[in-house]
Write a protein that holds these residues in place. Structure first.
Motif, PDB file in Angstrom:
ATOM      1  N   LYS A 120       0.851  -1.291  -0.166  1.00 39.63           N
ATOM      2  CA  LYS A 120      -0.219   0.019  -0.094  1.00 39.63           C
ATOM      3  C   LYS A 120       0.914   1.454   0.151  1.00 39.63           C
ATOM      4  CE  LYS A 120      -4.462  -0.693   2.012  1.00 39.63           C
ATOM      5  NZ  LYS A 120      -5.139  -0.593   3.257  1.00 39.63           N
ATOM      6  N   LYS A 121       0.356   2.500  -0.489  1.00 43.28           N
ATOM      7  CA  LYS A 121       1.290   3.727  -0.780  1.00 43.28           C
ATOM      8  C   LYS A 121       0.698   4.680  -0.109  1.00 43.28           C
ATOM      9  CE  LYS A 121       1.545   2.630  -5.618  1.00 43.28           C
ATOM     10  NZ  LYS A 121       1.889   2.602  -6.789  1.00 43.28           N
ATOM     11  N   ASP A 122      -0.313   4.696   0.881  1.00 44.92           N
ATOM     12  CA  ASP A 122      -1.208   5.678   1.413  1.00 44.92           C
ATOM     13  C   ASP A 122      -0.491   6.047   2.837  1.00 44.92           C
ATOM     14  OD1 ASP A 122      -1.735   3.247   2.556  1.00 44.92           O
ATOM     15  OD2 ASP A 122      -3.958   3.698   2.646  1.00 44.92           O
ATOM     16  N   GLY A 123      -0.681   7.486   3.017  1.00 38.45           N
ATOM     17  CA  GLY A 123      -0.154   7.818   4.028  1.00 38.45           C
ATOM     18  C   GLY A 123       1.327   7.998   4.329  1.00 38.45           C
ATOM     19  N   PHE A 124       1.885   7.744   5.300  1.00 34.98           N
ATOM     20  CA  PHE A 124       3.445   7.706   5.361  1.00 34.98           C
ATOM     21  C   PHE A 124       4.097   6.932   4.604  1.00 34.98           C
ATOM     22  CE2 PHE A 124       7.366   6.642   7.729  1.00 34.98           C
ATOM     23  CZ  PHE A 124       8.170   7.837   7.527  1.00 34.98           C
ATOM     24  N   ALA A 125       3.377   5.782   4.285  1.00 38.34           N
ATOM     25  CA  ALA A 125       3.997   4.487   3.537  1.00 38.34           C
ATOM     26  C   ALA A 125       4.596   5.074   2.226  1.00 38.34           C
ATOM     27  CB  ALA A 125       3.148   3.388   3.284  1.00 38.34           C
ATOM     28  N   LYS A 126       3.696   5.739   1.665  1.00 36.88           N
ATOM     29  CA  LYS A 126       4.282   6.431   0.108  1.00 36.88           C
ATOM     30  C   LYS A 126       5.584   7.206   0.287  1.00 36.88           C
ATOM     31  CE  LYS A 126       1.662  10.945  -0.472  1.00 36.88           C
ATOM     32  NZ  LYS A 126       1.339  10.857   0.901  1.00 36.88           N
ATOM     33  N   ASN A 127       5.934   7.693   1.671  1.00 38.50           N
ATOM     34  CA  ASN A 127       7.437   8.345   1.466  1.00 38.50           C
ATOM     35  C   ASN A 127       8.543   7.276   1.695  1.00 38.50           C
ATOM     36  OD1 ASN A 127       6.123  10.561   1.671  1.00 38.50           O
ATOM     37  ND2 ASN A 127       5.735  10.491   3.894  1.00 38.50           N
ATOM     38  N   ILE A 128       8.252   5.905   1.971  1.00 36.55           N
ATOM     39  CA  ILE A 128       9.340   5.247   2.237  1.00 36.55           C
ATOM     40  C   ILE A 128       9.896   4.492   0.821  1.00 36.55           C
ATOM     41  CG2 ILE A 128       9.991   2.958   3.633  1.00 36.55           C
ATOM     42  CD1 ILE A 128       7.682   3.546   5.319  1.00 36.55           C
ATOM     43  N   GLU A 186      11.116  -2.093   3.821  1.00 34.46           N
ATOM     44  CA  GLU A 186      10.913  -1.476   4.870  1.00 34.46           C
ATOM     45  C   GLU A 186       9.331  -0.874   4.784  1.00 34.46           C
ATOM     46  OE1 GLU A 186      12.983  -1.124   7.437  1.00 34.46           O
ATOM     47  OE2 GLU A 186      14.374  -2.067   6.124  1.00 34.46           O
ATOM     48  N   ARG A 187       8.952  -0.734   3.703  1.00 31.64           N
ATOM     49  CA  ARG A 187       7.378  -0.093   3.378  1.00 31.64           C
ATOM     50  C   ARG A 187       6.670  -1.326   3.839  1.00 31.64           C
ATOM     51  NH1 ARG A 187       4.986   2.346  -2.235  1.00 31.64           N
ATOM     52  NH2 ARG A 187       6.291   4.100  -1.461  1.00 31.64           N
ATOM     53  N   GLU A 188       6.813  -2.697   3.392  1.00 30.25           N
ATOM     54  CA  GLU A 188       6.234  -3.637   3.751  1.00 30.25           C
ATOM     55  C   GLU A 188       6.175  -3.800   5.236  1.00 30.25           C
ATOM     56  OE1 GLU A 188       8.004  -7.307   1.951  1.00 30.25           O
ATOM     57  OE2 GLU A 188       7.252  -6.593  -0.118  1.00 30.25           O
ATOM     58  N   LEU A 189       7.176  -3.317   6.226  1.00 30.80           N
ATOM     59  CA  LEU A 189       7.233  -3.578   7.370  1.00 30.80           C
ATOM     60  C   LEU A 189       6.226  -2.629   8.036  1.00 30.80           C
ATOM     61  CD1 LEU A 189      10.820  -3.988   8.670  1.00 30.80           C
ATOM     62  CD2 LEU A 189       9.080  -5.694   8.801  1.00 30.80           C
ATOM     63  N   TYR A 190       6.468  -1.355   7.530  1.00 31.53           N
ATOM     64  CA  TYR A 190       5.490  -0.216   8.020  1.00 31.53           C
ATOM     65  C   TYR A 190       3.996  -0.612   7.945  1.00 31.53           C
ATOM     66  CZ  TYR A 190       3.409   4.417   8.922  1.00 31.53           C
ATOM     67  OH  TYR A 190       2.778   5.327   9.385  1.00 31.53           O
ATOM     68  N   TYR A 202      -1.405  -2.355   9.594  1.00 34.76           N
ATOM     69  CA  TYR A 202      -2.445  -3.233   9.338  1.00 34.76           C
ATOM     70  C   TYR A 202      -2.632  -4.081  10.673  1.00 34.76           C
ATOM     71  CZ  TYR A 202      -5.240  -7.286   7.971  1.00 34.76           C
ATOM     72  OH  TYR A 202      -6.192  -8.252   7.791  1.00 34.76           O
ATOM     73  N   TYR A 203      -1.736  -4.449  11.530  1.00 31.98           N
ATOM     74  CA  TYR A 203      -2.052  -5.228  12.535  1.00 31.98           C
ATOM     75  C   TYR A 203      -2.223  -4.208  13.786  1.00 31.98           C
ATOM     76  CZ  TYR A 203      -0.062  -9.582  10.728  1.00 31.98           C
ATOM     77  OH  TYR A 203       0.025 -10.585   9.838  1.00 31.98           O
ATOM     78  N   SER A 204      -1.842  -2.950  13.952  1.00 39.39           N
ATOM     79  CA  SER A 204      -2.165  -2.114  14.833  1.00 39.39           C
ATOM     80  C   SER A 204      -3.284  -2.211  15.708  1.00 39.39           C
ATOM     81  CB  SER A 204      -1.196  -0.876  14.757  1.00 39.39           C
ATOM     82  OG  SER A 204      -2.005  -0.181  13.927  1.00 39.39           O
ATOM     83  N   ASP A 205      -4.395  -2.291  14.989  1.00 40.75           N
ATOM     84  CA  ASP A 205      -5.507  -2.258  15.793  1.00 40.75           C
ATOM     85  C   ASP A 205      -6.354  -3.753  15.852  1.00 40.75           C
ATOM     86  OD1 ASP A 205      -6.260  -2.621  13.103  1.00 40.75           O
ATOM     87  OD2 ASP A 205      -7.794  -0.953  12.942  1.00 40.75           O
TER      88      ASP A 205
END
Ligand code: SF4
Length: 292
Positions: free
Chosen positions: A202-210, A215-219, A224-227
């Motif tokens: 996914k490239k939304d939010g902060f992920a698009k800057n990575i 590393e983007r996959e980790l973020y 995804y898991y945080s909630d």
């Protein structure tokens, strides 16, 4: 005698290994894979590498040295962008050059991959086989689709996501320490690589800057898991620049969202007992928080 290609069981092997092995297999090329990482290979890599680099790279050097005199060629692809225009880590890209140093340039087969895997492998195939149709067919057959696990969160009492690169985690000893300890404590464990590509890329939010693919996959896995889970454990190697940056971002966001977050940094000196004790304390804290 038939020439033999060596494949190191390290770093990107844990992502693309099956694909490359199947390609060689369908093409009828003889290959040898280095064994599972063990103490001997770690020591060999550590002894012959700079102390400044991360443990996964030292381990990869151990595998290179193990195979060096057992094969005619070593296959060390230089994957610059695995997909889109997102980079792998500079240390991974530098591995073919390190391999030249250890084994001599002539021995290293290092196709440069920038998103397109087909052409570099096609030209590699031509070095060994004359029939282009056979190479195309081997490539297509090797490209098997990975089936993702069906994840369920609702019926699990205690849930933890372990975030780490595939090469850190898919190792028997580490699996026993990390996944094994959480399971012993009664947790269901979720991994980054359990997730579908669509979520990880996914490239939304902060992920698009990575700009680093993994590393983007980790973020994205963190988001995804945080909630969905009760805690997140981030496991990374000492001296890993990309992970320390992403780790900081995740730790900051976890704090804001009040998600228990455990960072474990490892290197060749890390003791098993110390890691287990930290995981047990983290599990205890989550159980107290949930009043279990
Ligand atoms: S991403 Fe980190 S752990 Fe992986 S090779 Fe690069 S520096 Fe090492």
């Amino acid at each position: 005698m038939k020439k033999r290609i060596g494949i190191i069981r390290a770093l990107l092997y844990y992502r693309y290994g099956n694909f490359f092995i199947n390609f060689f297999k369908y093409l009828g090329i003889n290959y040898l894979i280095s064994p599972e990482t063990n103490k001997e290979l770690i020591d060999l890599g550590v002894k012959n590498s700079s102390s400044e680099v991360c443990l996964p790279l030292k381990i990869a050097c151990g595998h290179l040295l193990y195979l060096k005199d057992k094969v005619d060629y070593l296959f060390i692809p230089k994957i610059i962008y695995p997909y889109e225009k997102l980079y792998t880590c500079p240390k991974m890209m530098g591995l073919p050059t390190i391999a030249w140093y250890f084994c001599g340039k002539k021995k290293i087969i290092s196709p440069t991959i920038k998103r397109n895997f087909f052409l570099p492998l096609f030209f590699l195939g031509l070095k060994f086989k004359k029939n282009p149709f056979k190479i195309i067919s081997a490539y297509l057959k090797a490209k098997e689709k990975k089936e993702n696990k069906k994840l369920s969160f609702d019926n699990e009492k205690l849930k933890v996501a372990i975030l780490s690169h595939f090469y850190n985690i898919y190792n028997k000893e580490i699996e026993d320490i990390l996944i094994g300890t959480f399971k012993k404590e009664g947790f269901s464990v979720y991994l980054k690589d359990d997730l579908d590509e669509k979520i990880l890329r996914k490239k939304d939010g902060f992920a698009k800057n990575i700009r680093w693919a993994f590393e983007r996959e980790l973020y994205n896995a963190f988001k995804y898991y945080s909630d969905k889970v009760d805690g997140i454990c981030f496991f990374f190697s000492f001296a890993c620049g990309p992970d320390s940056l992403i780790g900081e971002m995740m730790a900051k966001e976890a704090k804001e969202k009040k998600i228990p977050f455990l960072t474990i940094i490892f290197d060749e000196h890390s003791g098993k007992e110390g890691m287990i004790t930290r995981i047990e304390a983290f599990c205890e804290m989550i159980k107290k928080k949930k009043s279990l």
